[in-house]
Design an enzyme around this catalytic site. Structure first.
Site, PDB file in Angstrom:
ATOM      1  N   LYS A   9      30.495 -74.255  41.897  1.00 61.23           N
ATOM      2  CA  LYS A   9      31.757 -73.267  42.090  1.00 61.23           C
ATOM      3  C   LYS A   9      30.995 -71.873  42.084  1.00 61.23           C
ATOM      4  O   LYS A   9      30.113 -71.578  41.799  1.00 61.23           O
ATOM      5  CB  LYS A   9      32.644 -73.287  41.057  1.00 61.23           C
ATOM      6  N   TYR A  49      43.110 -77.617  46.933  1.00 56.20           N
ATOM      7  CA  TYR A  49      43.616 -77.813  45.768  1.00 56.20           C
ATOM      8  C   TYR A  49      45.143 -78.358  45.768  1.00 56.20           C
ATOM      9  O   TYR A  49      45.869 -78.102  44.849  1.00 56.20           O
ATOM     10  CB  TYR A  49      43.330 -77.095  44.734  1.00 56.20           C
ATOM     11  N   ASN A 112      34.222 -73.465  35.592  1.00 53.66           N
ATOM     12  CA  ASN A 112      33.602 -74.597  34.787  1.00 53.66           C
ATOM     13  C   ASN A 112      32.583 -75.037  35.764  1.00 53.66           C
ATOM     14  O   ASN A 112      32.136 -76.163  35.522  1.00 53.66           O
ATOM     15  CB  ASN A 112      34.677 -75.706  34.648  1.00 53.66           C
ATOM     16  N   HIS A 115      32.627 -78.889  40.741  1.00 51.69           N
ATOM     17  CA  HIS A 115      33.955 -79.623  40.834  1.00 51.69           C
ATOM     18  C   HIS A 115      33.503 -81.258  41.475  1.00 51.69           C
ATOM     19  O   HIS A 115      32.153 -81.487  41.948  1.00 51.69           O
ATOM     20  CB  HIS A 115      34.754 -79.074  42.007  1.00 51.69           C
ATOM     21  N   GLU A 126      38.561 -85.454  50.155  1.00 51.13           N
ATOM     22  CA  GLU A 126      37.844 -84.127  49.857  1.00 51.13           C
ATOM     23  C   GLU A 126      36.271 -83.883  51.036  1.00 51.13           C
ATOM     24  O   GLU A 126      36.146 -82.992  51.404  1.00 51.13           O
ATOM     25  CB  GLU A 126      37.111 -84.163  48.591  1.00 51.13           C
TER      26      GLU A 126
HETATM   27  P1  CMP Z   1      38.247 -79.049  39.127  1.00 52.73           P
HETATM   28  O1  CMP Z   1      37.465 -80.145  38.622  1.00 52.73           O
HETATM   29  O2  CMP Z   1      37.837 -78.273  40.171  1.00 52.73           O
HETATM   30  O3  CMP Z   1      39.830 -79.630  39.448  1.00 52.73           O
HETATM   31  C1  CMP Z   1      40.765 -78.654  39.298  1.00 52.73           C
HETATM   32  C2  CMP Z   1      40.530 -77.543  38.707  1.00 52.73           C
HETATM   33  O4  CMP Z   1      41.633 -76.624  37.735  1.00 52.73           O
HETATM   34  C3  CMP Z   1      39.513 -77.989  37.340  1.00 52.73           C
HETATM   35  O5  CMP Z   1      38.363 -78.184  37.816  1.00 52.73           O
HETATM   36  C4  CMP Z   1      39.650 -76.523  36.439  1.00 52.73           C
HETATM   37  O6  CMP Z   1      38.751 -75.684  36.793  1.00 52.73           O
HETATM   38  C5  CMP Z   1      41.051 -76.071  36.944  1.00 52.73           C
HETATM   39  N1  CMP Z   1      41.812 -76.100  35.590  1.00 52.73           N
HETATM   40  C6  CMP Z   1      42.219 -77.139  34.800  1.00 52.73           C
HETATM   41  N2  CMP Z   1      43.061 -76.626  33.976  1.00 52.73           N
HETATM   42  C7  CMP Z   1      43.131 -75.285  34.170  1.00 52.73           C
HETATM   43  C8  CMP Z   1      43.690 -74.362  33.147  1.00 52.73           C
HETATM   44  N3  CMP Z   1      44.362 -74.551  32.158  1.00 52.73           N
HETATM   45  N4  CMP Z   1      43.435 -72.953  33.776  1.00 52.73           N
HETATM   46  C9  CMP Z   1      42.694 -72.557  34.668  1.00 52.73           C
HETATM   47  N5  CMP Z   1      42.175 -73.591  35.424  1.00 52.73           N
HETATM   48  C10 CMP Z   1      42.332 -74.922  35.229  1.00 52.73           C
END
Ligand code: CMP
Length: 136
Positions: A9, A49, A112, A115, A126
């Site tokens: 990311k 998403y 984070n 993904h 995806e």
């Molecule tokens: P990802 O695996 O990319 O899939 C969906 C993403 O939404 C997840 O990782 C997080 O980075 C993001 N996400 C999930 N919960 C929250 C939250 N409460 N606030 C902001 N981002 C979120």
């Protein structure tokens, strides 16, 4: 063999961690079948998403995902989908196990670092969203 879709990311790319994450991908035993650096538009992030469109964090998520270049990857390994989820760790870096990518490179639930697809149907969607058949 199985294939999964992965993203390094914008937070991790911006922090200069893409190389370290790619080294961890290789040492975990994945084969990289396709890889591209791409700065997603807001619309591309929203389409990717779409399943989260009703969530309160959708705006924040798509803003962040279009804030800078990502590394898009097709990873291959036996049981690649679960294996990659294990390699990444829990969505929230604060809850991710020691030695996982999100623990080591993520800074918040939104930022984070990585993904990964969560199921075979998601991986198919995806991978198809970002890669043409010939690239795979
Ligand atoms: P990802 O695996 O990319 O899939 C969906 C993403 O939404 C997840 O990782 C997080 O980075 C993001 N996400 C999930 N919960 C929250 C939250 N409460 N606030 C902001 N981002 C979120």
């Amino acid at each position: 063999m199985e294939r999964t879709f992965a993203i390094i990311k914008p937070d991790a790319v911006k922090a200069g961690k893409a190389g370290q994450i790619l080294a961890r991908i290789a040492s975990a035993g994945f084969t990289v079948r396709a890889m591209r650096l791409q700065h997603l538009s807001r619309r591309e992030a929203e389409g990717f998403y779409a399943v989260h469109a009703a969530r309160p964090f959708f705006g924040e998520l798509t803003d962040f995902m279009s804030s800078g270049p990502c590394v898009l990857l097709c990873l291959e390994a036996p049981g690649a989908i679960l294996k990659w989820r294990d390699t990444m760790g829990a969505t929230d870096p604060a809850k991710a196990a020691e030695g996982t990518l999100r623990r080591d490179f993520g800074t918040s639930i939104g930022n984070n670092a990585t993904h990964g697809s969560d199921a075979p149907e998601t991986a198919a969607f995806e991978l198809g969203y970002f890669f043409r058949g010939m690239e795979l």
